[in-house]
Scaffold this motif. Sequence first.
Motif, short mmCIF file in Angstrom:
data_model
loop_
_atom_site.label_atom_id
_atom_site.label_comp_id
_atom_site.label_asym_id
_atom_site.label_seq_id
_atom_site.Cartn_x
_atom_site.Cartn_y
_atom_site.Cartn_z
N HIS A 1 0.86 -1.19 0.00
CA HIS A 1 0.00 0.00 0.00
C HIS A 1 0.89 1.25 0.00
CE1 HIS A 1 -3.43 -2.61 0.83
NE2 HIS A 1 -2.71 -3.19 1.76
N ARG A 2 1.47 1.52 -1.15
CA ARG A 2 2.47 2.59 -1.25
C ARG A 2 1.90 3.96 -0.93
NH1 ARG A 2 7.20 2.81 -4.25
NH2 ARG A 2 7.22 0.56 -3.86
N VAL A 3 0.67 4.23 -1.37
CA VAL A 3 0.07 5.55 -1.11
C VAL A 3 -0.14 5.75 0.39
CG1 VAL A 3 -1.95 7.01 -1.50
CG2 VAL A 3 -1.06 5.58 -3.36
N LEU A 4 -0.67 4.74 1.07
CA LEU A 4 -0.88 4.83 2.52
C LEU A 4 0.44 4.97 3.25
CD1 LEU A 4 -2.72 4.71 4.99
CD2 LEU A 4 -2.61 2.21 4.86
N TYR A 5 1.44 4.22 2.81
CA TYR A 5 2.78 4.31 3.41
C TYR A 5 3.34 5.73 3.29
CZ TYR A 5 7.84 3.77 3.84
OH TYR A 5 9.16 3.93 4.19
N SER A 6 3.22 6.31 2.11
CA SER A 6 3.74 7.66 1.89
C SER A 6 3.01 8.68 2.74
CB SER A 6 3.62 8.02 0.40
OG SER A 6 4.34 7.12 -0.40
N HIS A 7 1.68 8.49 2.90
CA HIS A 7 0.89 9.41 3.71
C HIS A 7 1.33 9.36 5.17
CE1 HIS A 7 -2.58 11.86 4.70
NE2 HIS A 7 -2.93 11.00 5.64
N LEU A 8 1.55 8.17 5.69
CA LEU A 8 2.00 8.03 7.08
C LEU A 8 3.42 8.59 7.25
CD1 LEU A 8 0.65 4.45 7.89
CD2 LEU A 8 -0.33 6.64 8.59
#
Length: 252
Positions: free
Chosen positions: A19-26
């Motif tokens: 989940h690259r987008v969620l990872y980047s957001h966190l």
Amino acid sequence: MVSLQIQMYQLSRLLHDYHRVLYSHLEEYEVSPSLYAAPWFLTLFASQFPLGFVSRVFDLLFVQGTEVIFKVALCLLSNCEGEILECDSFESIVDYLKTTIPTLTHNQMEETITKALEMDISKQLHAYEVEYHVLQDEMVDSAPPSEDLERLDRLEKTSVQLKKQNMDLLEKLQAARVKIQSLENSVESFLARESQMKHLIRSLEQEKASYQKTIERMRNSLPAEVVAAGDVEMTQLKASGTSKTKTASKKP
């Protein structure tokens, strides 16, 4: 707490790969897995999630091993990815992860368990663990002495915080167990009293039936004229009592 640090790194890498987008957001708001997932791993979700969900996690844990903890954590995060991405501050993200996710509906919990059953991440977890040790060795070899001390100091502080958090969670878990035991004892006491009352009612009903049979036998053994006279006398007594009651009610 070395094992927990490895697990937090593995969870972070899973988020990065799945989940690259969620990872980047966190990462943008500096929300590391240790801020929200440490209690999940330390207590197997028992400190924050409903007992029914925790029991399902334990079932999978006995069948598949500790890999289940990663799969359940990853599924919980992926199921709420849209809501987490809408949070636009460090505080709101942490609050959502710590308070909202554990209050998911029963259907959402079941969906999480179903997704976790379908995942296979054993190879990735092994690779991430090896990767973690390699990175640690490289950091030790390349870091100057001053940076080494600073890193050690940070690790010690993190370790102290995690130990304190672990003790707090264990105390809460123990208190919850005591409360559950007390409630179970109360339920058993109520059930025992209910059983006693039911037994007493049955005994009284049997005694009543016995008295009725005795009275019926006595009536049958008496001559018919005596029974008739007794019925007339009872009727008169009832009529007399009724008239007295009416007279008394008419008095001021």
